[in-house]
Design a protein around this motif. Sequence first.
Motif, PDB file in Angstrom:
ATOM      1  N   LEU A   1       0.827  -1.199   0.000  1.00  0.00           N
ATOM      2  CA  LEU A   1       0.000   0.000   0.000  1.00  0.00           C
ATOM      3  C   LEU A   1       0.866   1.255   0.000  1.00  0.00           C
ATOM      4  O   LEU A   1       0.603   2.215  -0.734  1.00  0.00           O
ATOM      5  N   ARG A   2       1.931   1.245   0.813  1.00  0.00           N
ATOM      6  CA  ARG A   2       2.838   2.393   0.871  1.00  0.00           C
ATOM      7  C   ARG A   2       3.518   2.631  -0.469  1.00  0.00           C
ATOM      8  O   ARG A   2       3.612   3.766  -0.946  1.00  0.00           O
ATOM      9  N   ASP A   3       3.992   1.561  -1.104  1.00  0.00           N
ATOM     10  CA  ASP A   3       4.661   1.700  -2.399  1.00  0.00           C
ATOM     11  C   ASP A   3       3.704   2.227  -3.466  1.00  0.00           C
ATOM     12  O   ASP A   3       4.102   2.998  -4.347  1.00  0.00           O
ATOM     13  N   SER A   4       2.449   1.814  -3.379  1.00  0.00           N
ATOM     14  CA  SER A   4       1.462   2.294  -4.357  1.00  0.00           C
ATOM     15  C   SER A   4       1.195   3.784  -4.170  1.00  0.00           C
ATOM     16  O   SER A   4       1.047   4.526  -5.147  1.00  0.00           O
TER      17      SER A   4
ATOM     18  N   ASP B   1       2.450   8.505 -11.441  1.00  0.00           N
ATOM     19  CA  ASP B   1       1.815   7.409 -12.170  1.00  0.00           C
ATOM     20  C   ASP B   1       0.470   7.095 -11.524  1.00  0.00           C
ATOM     21  O   ASP B   1       0.401   6.465 -10.468  1.00  0.00           O
ATOM     22  N   LEU B   2      -0.616   7.530 -12.169  1.00  0.00           N
ATOM     23  CA  LEU B   2      -1.953   7.345 -11.608  1.00  0.00           C
ATOM     24  C   LEU B   2      -2.627   6.069 -12.099  1.00  0.00           C
ATOM     25  O   LEU B   2      -3.793   5.827 -11.783  1.00  0.00           O
ATOM     26  N   SER B   3      -1.904   5.249 -12.844  1.00  0.00           N
ATOM     27  CA  SER B   3      -2.501   4.024 -13.383  1.00  0.00           C
ATOM     28  C   SER B   3      -2.380   2.842 -12.426  1.00  0.00           C
ATOM     29  O   SER B   3      -2.944   1.779 -12.681  1.00  0.00           O
ATOM     30  N   VAL B   4      -1.651   3.004 -11.322  1.00  0.00           N
ATOM     31  CA  VAL B   4      -1.436   1.896 -10.398  1.00  0.00           C
ATOM     32  C   VAL B   4      -2.752   1.489  -9.735  1.00  0.00           C
ATOM     33  O   VAL B   4      -3.563   2.329  -9.369  1.00  0.00           O
ATOM     34  N   ARG B   5      -2.963   0.176  -9.605  1.00  0.00           N
ATOM     35  CA  ARG B   5      -4.145  -0.364  -8.931  1.00  0.00           C
ATOM     36  C   ARG B   5      -3.704  -1.532  -8.048  1.00  0.00           C
ATOM     37  O   ARG B   5      -2.706  -2.198  -8.322  1.00  0.00           O
ATOM     38  N   LEU B   6      -4.461  -1.793  -7.003  1.00  0.00           N
ATOM     39  CA  LEU B   6      -4.164  -2.878  -6.080  1.00  0.00           C
ATOM     40  C   LEU B   6      -5.208  -3.978  -6.214  1.00  0.00           C
ATOM     41  O   LEU B   6      -6.392  -3.692  -6.427  1.00  0.00           O
ATOM     42  N   PRO B   7      -4.803  -5.251  -6.086  1.00  0.00           N
ATOM     43  CA  PRO B   7      -5.774  -6.351  -6.205  1.00  0.00           C
ATOM     44  C   PRO B   7      -6.692  -6.408  -4.987  1.00  0.00           C
ATOM     45  O   PRO B   7      -6.230  -6.340  -3.849  1.00  0.00           O
ATOM     46  N   VAL B   8      -7.962  -6.513  -5.233  1.00  0.00           N
ATOM     47  CA  VAL B   8      -8.951  -6.591  -4.156  1.00  0.00           C
ATOM     48  C   VAL B   8      -9.448  -8.030  -4.081  1.00  0.00           C
ATOM     49  O   VAL B   8     -10.122  -8.515  -4.991  1.00  0.00           O
ATOM     50  N   GLU B   9      -9.091  -8.708  -2.999  1.00  0.00           N
ATOM     51  CA  GLU B   9      -9.474 -10.106  -2.821  1.00  0.00           C
ATOM     52  C   GLU B   9     -10.122 -10.278  -1.455  1.00  0.00           C
ATOM     53  O   GLU B   9      -9.598  -9.813  -0.449  1.00  0.00           O
ATOM     54  N   GLY B  10     -11.244 -10.951  -1.429  1.00  0.00           N
ATOM     55  CA  GLY B  10     -11.913 -11.191  -0.162  1.00  0.00           C
ATOM     56  C   GLY B  10     -12.633  -9.953   0.342  1.00  0.00           C
ATOM     57  O   GLY B  10     -12.921  -9.015  -0.403  1.00  0.00           O
ATOM     58  N   SER B  11     -12.903  -9.959   1.651  1.00  0.00           N
ATOM     59  CA  SER B  11     -13.671  -8.858   2.240  1.00  0.00           C
ATOM     60  C   SER B  11     -13.045  -8.348   3.533  1.00  0.00           C
ATOM     61  O   SER B  11     -13.725  -7.790   4.374  1.00  0.00           O
ATOM     62  N   GLY B  12     -11.746  -8.557   3.706  1.00  0.00           N
ATOM     63  CA  GLY B  12     -11.087  -8.106   4.918  1.00  0.00           C
ATOM     64  C   GLY B  12     -10.795  -6.623   4.909  1.00  0.00           C
ATOM     65  O   GLY B  12     -11.142  -5.889   3.974  1.00  0.00           O
ATOM     66  N   ALA B  13     -10.125  -6.186   5.982  1.00  0.00           N
ATOM     67  CA  ALA B  13      -9.819  -4.767   6.127  1.00  0.00           C
ATOM     68  C   ALA B  13      -8.873  -4.288   5.033  1.00  0.00           C
ATOM     69  O   ALA B  13      -9.027  -3.186   4.501  1.00  0.00           O
ATOM     70  N   PHE B  14      -7.889  -5.118   4.676  1.00  0.00           N
ATOM     71  CA  PHE B  14      -6.961  -4.710   3.631  1.00  0.00           C
ATOM     72  C   PHE B  14      -7.650  -4.647   2.275  1.00  0.00           C
ATOM     73  O   PHE B  14      -7.344  -3.784   1.454  1.00  0.00           O
ATOM     74  N   SER B  15      -8.575  -5.538   2.026  1.00  0.00           N
ATOM     75  CA  SER B  15      -9.327  -5.488   0.771  1.00  0.00           C
ATOM     76  C   SER B  15     -10.114  -4.189   0.675  1.00  0.00           C
ATOM     77  O   SER B  15     -10.176  -3.553  -0.382  1.00  0.00           O
ATOM     78  N   ALA B  16     -10.717  -3.772   1.797  1.00  0.00           N
ATOM     79  CA  ALA B  16     -11.457  -2.504   1.808  1.00  0.00           C
ATOM     80  C   ALA B  16     -10.517  -1.327   1.581  1.00  0.00           C
ATOM     81  O   ALA B  16     -10.841  -0.387   0.841  1.00  0.00           O
ATOM     82  N   ALA B  17      -9.332  -1.383   2.210  1.00  0.00           N
ATOM     83  CA  ALA B  17      -8.358  -0.302   2.027  1.00  0.00           C
ATOM     84  C   ALA B  17      -7.867  -0.255   0.588  1.00  0.00           C
ATOM     85  O   ALA B  17      -7.711   0.821   0.001  1.00  0.00           O
ATOM     86  N   TYR B  18      -7.629  -1.423  -0.011  1.00  0.00           N
ATOM     87  CA  TYR B  18      -7.180  -1.473  -1.400  1.00  0.00           C
ATOM     88  C   TYR B  18      -8.264  -0.944  -2.340  1.00  0.00           C
ATOM     89  O   TYR B  18      -7.977  -0.246  -3.320  1.00  0.00           O
ATOM     90  N   ALA B  19      -9.522  -1.278  -2.056  1.00  0.00           N
ATOM     91  CA  ALA B  19     -10.623  -0.782  -2.886  1.00  0.00           C
ATOM     92  C   ALA B  19     -10.724   0.738  -2.792  1.00  0.00           C
ATOM     93  O   ALA B  19     -10.944   1.425  -3.802  1.00  0.00           O
TER      94      ALA B  19
ATOM     95  N   PHE C   1      -8.265   2.754  -2.125  1.00  0.00           N
ATOM     96  CA  PHE C   1      -7.109   3.279  -2.860  1.00  0.00           C
ATOM     97  C   PHE C   1      -7.395   3.304  -4.363  1.00  0.00           C
ATOM     98  O   PHE C   1      -7.087   4.283  -5.047  1.00  0.00           O
ATOM     99  N   ASN C   2      -7.982   2.237  -4.882  1.00  0.00           N
ATOM    100  CA  ASN C   2      -8.286   2.171  -6.314  1.00  0.00           C
ATOM    101  C   ASN C   2      -9.280   3.251  -6.727  1.00  0.00           C
ATOM    102  O   ASN C   2      -9.147   3.857  -7.798  1.00  0.00           O
ATOM    103  N   ARG C   3     -10.281   3.503  -5.877  1.00  0.00           N
ATOM    104  CA  ARG C   3     -11.249   4.565  -6.188  1.00  0.00           C
ATOM    105  C   ARG C   3     -10.576   5.930  -6.189  1.00  0.00           C
ATOM    106  O   ARG C   3     -10.864   6.779  -7.040  1.00  0.00           O
ATOM    107  N   MET C   4      -9.678   6.144  -5.232  1.00  0.00           N
ATOM    108  CA  MET C   4      -8.949   7.409  -5.185  1.00  0.00           C
ATOM    109  C   MET C   4      -8.101   7.597  -6.440  1.00  0.00           C
ATOM    110  O   MET C   4      -8.103   8.672  -7.059  1.00  0.00           O
TER     111      MET C   4
END
Length: 351
Positions: free
Chosen positions: A80-83, A91-109, A111-114
């Motif tokens: 998350l920090r590197d992204s 570079d605004l094209s970076v995206r994080l994989p969203v897997e499952g429904s945990g706290a990190f998945s919510a944070a990654y989602a 981040f992707n919306r931002m």
Amino acid sequence: MREMRESPQLGSLRLLVRFIILSALLSAGAAALCVLTAALAGRLSPGPAVWAAALAVPAAFGAVTALLAGRYFNRRFRRLRDSFQTIIDGDLSVRLPVEGSGAFSAAYADFNRMAEELQNVRARRDEYVNTFTHEFKTPLTAIRGFAELLQEPGFTEAEQKKYLQIIASESTQLAELANDALLLTKLETGNLPVSRTTFWLDEQVSHCLLLLEGSAREKAQTLTADIAPVEFTGSVELLPHVWNNLVGNAIKYTPNGGHIRVSLQRQGDTAVFTVADDGIGMSDEVRSHIFDRYYQADPSHTRRGIGLGLPIVHSIVSLCGGRIQVESTPGAGSTFRVLLPGAGTTEAARA
């Protein structure tokens, strides 16, 4: 005192630490219970070494679990920090994989919306710069061309007057572009002092319509007005931008021979200004972005303008404590309704 909200990531970390501690305690308790049971059965005489060995098992389990959990969290946080650093680097094209429904998945989602929104803002900004450059270049080219043309001999007085009128018109267009950009910047940064004055709003609206009648007449449009007398307390300097932009847009986006209806009414302490046309209308997608800075529904430059008019309208209305309602159907026209608090008495007080 304002209540502080705990982030989902911190909450998950707390739960994991509690789980590790609880697991270690349960393991220690189970090991101690086994030793105690064996001692009571006479099969074991537990000394310090035995108790130490029994407690070492859950301690080792807790240490291994903590190490694995720490590596897991560290890896996810580092990603998350590197992204975020990639975003900072441009570079605004970076995206994080969203897997499952945990706290990190919510944070990654999140981040992707931002990142998606930042990418959209950049695209609209780039389009705005291109449009702004084009709209500035067009009148500058005309001014330069006719100024050079007037230096040549042989033109009649009528021709000279015509060319000078074109230069004056294009100069006015340049001034309006610059003024709109400056006005919107001041509105958005809060660097524009707003004075409240009591005046007759119907007189101001009628004056704006008088200035725009010629534009409607050039397109053979019917411009009708139903203006009720309304005394109003607000910004006498800023509100003309609202009426000019809304009625001007109705004229611009309504074809030749179309109809435009303008009304001003008082509802309680609210002034209601409405502009309705039977022009080209808007889709829901366009309507959801018309007040966004840098946004243009038609980026082809077939119509003059840089897309600052409606953001200016929205900023002024918001600054005055009002709101805007928009209804539109593609091919059937649009209706803009401005509701502003501050309406007072009506015609009886004017006499």
